[in-house]
Design an enzyme around this catalytic site. Structure first.
Site, PDB file in Angstrom:
ATOM      1  N   SER A  32      26.301   1.684  15.715  1.00  0.00           N
ATOM      2  CA  SER A  32      25.168   2.594  15.531  1.00  0.00           C
ATOM      3  C   SER A  32      25.238   3.814  16.449  1.00  0.00           C
ATOM      4  CB  SER A  32      23.861   1.848  15.797  1.00  0.00           C
ATOM      5  OG  SER A  32      23.836   1.379  17.126  1.00  0.00           O
ATOM      6  N   HIS A  67      32.676  -5.283  26.053  1.00  0.00           N
ATOM      7  CA  HIS A  67      31.415  -5.961  26.394  1.00  0.00           C
ATOM      8  C   HIS A  67      31.613  -7.458  26.630  1.00  0.00           C
ATOM      9  CE1 HIS A  67      28.806  -2.530  24.459  1.00  0.00           C
ATOM     10  NE2 HIS A  67      29.303  -2.209  25.632  1.00  0.00           N
ATOM     11  N   ASP A 110      32.551 -11.432  19.634  1.00  0.00           N
ATOM     12  CA  ASP A 110      33.215 -12.465  18.827  1.00  0.00           C
ATOM     13  C   ASP A 110      34.732 -12.296  18.933  1.00  0.00           C
ATOM     14  OD1 ASP A 110      34.334 -10.742  16.660  1.00  0.00           O
ATOM     15  OD2 ASP A 110      32.237 -10.397  16.132  1.00  0.00           O
ATOM     16  N   GLY A 160      31.475   0.597  12.134  1.00  0.00           N
ATOM     17  CA  GLY A 160      30.353  -0.358  12.206  1.00  0.00           C
ATOM     18  C   GLY A 160      29.602  -0.358  13.521  1.00  0.00           C
TER      19      GLY A 160
HETATM   20  P1  OAD Z   1      24.213  -2.137  16.049  1.00  0.00           P
HETATM   21  O1  OAD Z   1      23.463  -3.301  15.493  1.00  0.00           O
HETATM   22  O2  OAD Z   1      23.485  -1.204  16.948  1.00  0.00           O
HETATM   23  O3  OAD Z   1      24.804  -1.252  14.862  1.00  0.00           O
HETATM   24  C1  OAD Z   1      25.527  -1.817  13.812  1.00  0.00           C
HETATM   25  C2  OAD Z   1      25.909  -0.720  12.844  1.00  0.00           C
HETATM   26  O4  OAD Z   1      26.706  -1.317  11.833  1.00  0.00           O
HETATM   27  C3  OAD Z   1      24.728  -0.031  12.153  1.00  0.00           C
HETATM   28  O5  OAD Z   1      24.875   1.375  12.217  1.00  0.00           O
HETATM   29  C4  OAD Z   1      24.823  -0.533  10.697  1.00  0.00           C
HETATM   30  O6  OAD Z   1      24.428   0.464   9.756  1.00  0.00           O
HETATM   31  C5  OAD Z   1      26.302  -0.833  10.572  1.00  0.00           C
HETATM   32  N1  OAD Z   1      26.621  -1.868   9.578  1.00  0.00           N
HETATM   33  C6  OAD Z   1      25.891  -2.966   9.235  1.00  0.00           C
HETATM   34  N2  OAD Z   1      26.534  -3.673   8.299  1.00  0.00           N
HETATM   35  C7  OAD Z   1      27.707  -3.028   8.034  1.00  0.00           C
HETATM   36  C8  OAD Z   1      28.812  -3.246   7.154  1.00  0.00           C
HETATM   37  N3  OAD Z   1      28.854  -4.298   6.335  1.00  0.00           N
HETATM   38  N4  OAD Z   1      29.821  -2.357   7.178  1.00  0.00           N
HETATM   39  C9  OAD Z   1      29.803  -1.279   8.000  1.00  0.00           C
HETATM   40  N5  OAD Z   1      28.791  -1.009   8.829  1.00  0.00           N
HETATM   41  C10 OAD Z   1      27.763  -1.872   8.863  1.00  0.00           C
HETATM   42  O7  OAD Z   1      25.529  -2.735  16.752  1.00  0.00           O
HETATM   43  P2  OAD Z   1      26.515  -2.017  17.807  1.00  0.00           P
HETATM   44  O8  OAD Z   1      26.617  -0.569  17.529  1.00  0.00           O
HETATM   45  O9  OAD Z   1      27.754  -2.827  17.830  1.00  0.00           O
HETATM   46  O10 OAD Z   1      25.725  -4.507  23.613  1.00  0.00           O
HETATM   47  O11 OAD Z   1      25.731  -2.248  19.156  1.00  0.00           O
HETATM   48  C11 OAD Z   1      26.301  -1.787  20.346  1.00  0.00           C
HETATM   49  C12 OAD Z   1      25.913  -2.682  21.477  1.00  0.00           C
HETATM   50  O12 OAD Z   1      24.493  -2.815  21.507  1.00  0.00           O
HETATM   51  C13 OAD Z   1      26.400  -4.116  21.367  1.00  0.00           C
HETATM   52  O13 OAD Z   1      27.724  -4.295  21.805  1.00  0.00           O
HETATM   53  C14 OAD Z   1      25.425  -4.843  22.245  1.00  0.00           C
HETATM   54  C15 OAD Z   1      24.157  -4.194  21.760  1.00  0.00           C
HETATM   55  O14 OAD Z   1      23.081  -4.190  22.624  1.00  0.00           O
HETATM   56  C16 OAD Z   1      25.424  -5.364  24.597  1.00  0.00           C
HETATM   57  O15 OAD Z   1      24.906  -6.447  24.392  1.00  0.00           O
HETATM   58  C17 OAD Z   1      25.798  -4.862  25.961  1.00  0.00           C
END
Ligand code: OAD
Length: 234
Positions: free
Chosen positions: A177, A109, A94, A175
């Site tokens: 995982s 990404h 985004d 934010g």
């Molecule tokens: P994830 O969905 O794996 O993790 C999101 C994290 O944010 C989790 O640990 C949640 O606990 C946390 N979270 C949720 N709501 C929150 C809030 N309000 N405040 C703080 N934390 C919060 O997403 P990413 O780690 O971004 O890649 O995923 C990494 C990559 O996996 C993405 O870029 C995408 C995906 O597959 C590709 O598509 C290549």
């Protein structure tokens, strides 16, 4: 505490959650609704391009209907105020960091609001659906795909990211995982090069163990508090 001059901030889907964008791995997240192999790999795109284009068309439309939240705004404030080096490395596709006003942002990404031509390799700002197979403004071929990095593809600008990590005094992860490499490994690289490391996440993540400090809570609360403290005159 040692003097902090250079900062690298890694952000993930959790920072945009409070803006109304689905995360990937939380309950009800995108990867519960769709198979990664179908919509986020080159093989999936080769098998069923229309399905993949429609998936990203919907996400492109959705991101244009939401707004940055307090966490994006706090990072933009930090970006404006911080005189040392600062780089926001986002895994998010985004544009909420930019819309909040941040300038030093790198999309490792890719970006939803960009189209990449598989024929001539040119990139174009894009807000409309791609499933209708529009012509590439560069070469005229109907060969545009989402300018996002799929599993099996190389994330963007890794050299620039590692150069910033090597110089960082502080590495902060917000934010995410910690499930997807290479981003999940940045904390260890940063530590190895001497940075202090801090995690701000809703819950403990797969990578929490590697951080000097991990704070749990919503990004909309934790990030403004952290920025305020960092910018406080000592
Ligand atoms: P994830 O969905 O794996 O993790 C999101 C994290 O944010 C989790 O640990 C949640 O606990 C946390 N979270 C949720 N709501 C929150 C809030 N309000 N405040 C703080 N934390 C919060 O997403 P990413 O780690 O971004 O890649 O995923 C990494 C990559 O996996 C993405 O870029 C995408 C995906 O597959 C590709 O598509 C290549």
């Amino acid at each position: 505490m040692t003097q902090i001059r250079n900062i690298v901030i890694l952000t993930g889907a959790g920072i945009s959650a409070e803006s109304g964008i689905d995360t990937f791995r939380d309950a009800g997240g995108l990867w519960e609704q769709h198979r990664v192999e179908d919509v986020a790999t080159p093989e999936g795109f080769a098998r069923d391009p229309e399905l993949v284009q429609r998936f990203y068309d919907a996400r492109r439309k959705a991101v244009q209907q939401v707004a940055p939240n307090r966490a994006h705004e706090a990072l933009a404030q930090l970006d404006r105020a911080w005189e040392g080096e600062l780089l926001i490395v986002t895994q998010n596709v985004d544009d909420l960091h930019e819309r909040a006003g941040a300038r030093r942002v790198l999309h490792m990404h890719g970006e939803l609001l960009s189209a990449l031509c598989s024929s001539c390799d040119s990139r174009h700002e894009w807000r409309e659906p791609l499933s209708e197979r529009p012509a590439c403004p560069g070469c005229g071929q109907p060969a545009l795909r989402p300018d996002v990095v799929w599993f099996g593809e190389m994330p963007y600008q890794m050299d620039r990211i590692y150069a910033a990590i090597r110089r960082a005094d502080l590495f902060v992860s917000i934010g995410t995982s910690g499930a997807v490499y290479p981003a999940a490994g940045f904390v260890r690289d940063a530590r190895e090069f001497g940075a202090r490391t801090l995690e701000l996440n809703l819950e403990r993540s797969e990578g929490s163990y590697w951080f000097h400090e991990s704070r749990q809570g919503r990004a909309g609360e934790l990030v403004p508090a952290w920025v305020e403290h960092l910018l406080m005159p000592s």
